[in-house]
Design an enzyme around this catalytic site. Sequence first.
Site, PDB file in Angstrom:
ATOM      1  N   HIS A 233       0.967  -1.314   0.187  1.00 22.82           N
ATOM      2  CA  HIS A 233       0.190   0.137  -0.052  1.00 22.82           C
ATOM      3  C   HIS A 233       0.976   1.353   0.044  1.00 22.82           C
ATOM      4  CE1 HIS A 233       0.472  -0.107   4.531  1.00 22.82           C
ATOM      5  NE2 HIS A 233       0.544   1.071   4.330  1.00 22.82           N
TER       6      HIS A 233
ATOM      7  N   ASP B 112      -0.113  -7.726   1.390  1.00 26.07           N
ATOM      8  CA  ASP B 112       0.312  -6.420   1.558  1.00 26.07           C
ATOM      9  C   ASP B 112       1.725  -6.166   1.491  1.00 26.07           C
ATOM     10  OD1 ASP B 112      -0.130  -3.654   1.506  1.00 26.07           O
ATOM     11  OD2 ASP B 112      -0.155  -3.582   3.565  1.00 26.07           O
TER      12      ASP B 112
ATOM     13  N   SER C 156       4.981   2.427   7.925  1.00 23.16           N
ATOM     14  CA  SER C 156       4.409   1.006   7.083  1.00 23.16           C
ATOM     15  C   SER C 156       5.576   0.718   6.221  1.00 23.16           C
ATOM     16  CB  SER C 156       3.397   1.651   6.167  1.00 23.16           C
ATOM     17  OG  SER C 156       1.925   1.720   6.968  1.00 23.16           O
TER      18      SER C 156
END
Length: 345
Positions: A66, A97, A167
């Site tokens: 993402h 992901d 992230s």
Amino acid sequence: MMMTQCLALFFVVTWLAQTALDDLAVRLAERALPAIVTIEVLTPEGESKGTGFLVDPSGTVVTCLHVVKGASKASAVLTNGERYEVRQIRTYDERRDIVVLKIPAFDLPAIPLGNSNNVKPGQSVLLFGSNLGLEGSVTGGVISGIRNLPQGIRLIQTDAPANRGNSGGPLINTEGEVIGVVGSKMVGADVEGVAFALPINYVRGLLQMPDDNLELTALSGALATTGGDPDECASCVDRLTDVKTIYVDTFGNREAAILVREKAINRIHSETPLHPVGDLSRADAILTGFVGMDADGKANAAVVRLIGKKGMILWTAETNARGGGSASSSVANGLIKRLAKALAR
């Protein structure tokens, strides 16, 4: 006199132990930081940042999908300031992901990968990343638990502080090995230190797969057309806006999680064009995730994902309880408001 001497000895031993731990953390950070990269991304919505890490000297970078999904341009910036344009996607896993990038480089520092099957609650860890845009940030904590999603995906829970920009950052053990890739966290006024990392063994498996050799700009198109056998899943949807029916999975067996699920189903009926079904085979997608709880066992946050039958993440969101009404209603309402807004795009 003896009691005073014992107390003094206790404090000295404690101080020495803490000093040793601090020294270890400093050494781990010094070894790992050169292999941490900041991922700078340009999308139609603007600029954003995430984190990645080098797993070999030839420029292989691991991060969360993402972070770069939908990007027209992306760069990997090392802690020494060197910048490399991301041109190639080696491979990716939409369901988990994760993406493996390639930058044009040679003789770069890299971080060794550990074995996430050996991870135990209570182990000390360090988390690296561009915390709120502050490159090269280091936070510490412990493994809080190992969680299993209903879709057969395992996640590592940690209390190491994580924020926007973390992230794709590596979770590193006391041996200096990556044991997880941080991808999400729970948020809320009463939530502290609840972040989740994908076990590194999933990445190890991905690195052994043949390269897809995709251009960065082709990534979004590839995600819309791959991920399963079309003959076996002719009716599978690839976009959130194509979803008509959903199966709302369990958010946990605690009372707060059960209440959030029930209230979410009711709100989906009344506030979105989606139709919840009780039969998984009739659903276009599955809504699943975690519900966070405060010390009294009341819901205070949720991290959710809507996953298509091909395993693709169609939508993900984090929400927390607001003032007024029951906590479970507040979390469910926040969740569905975000989903309805995403459907209206």
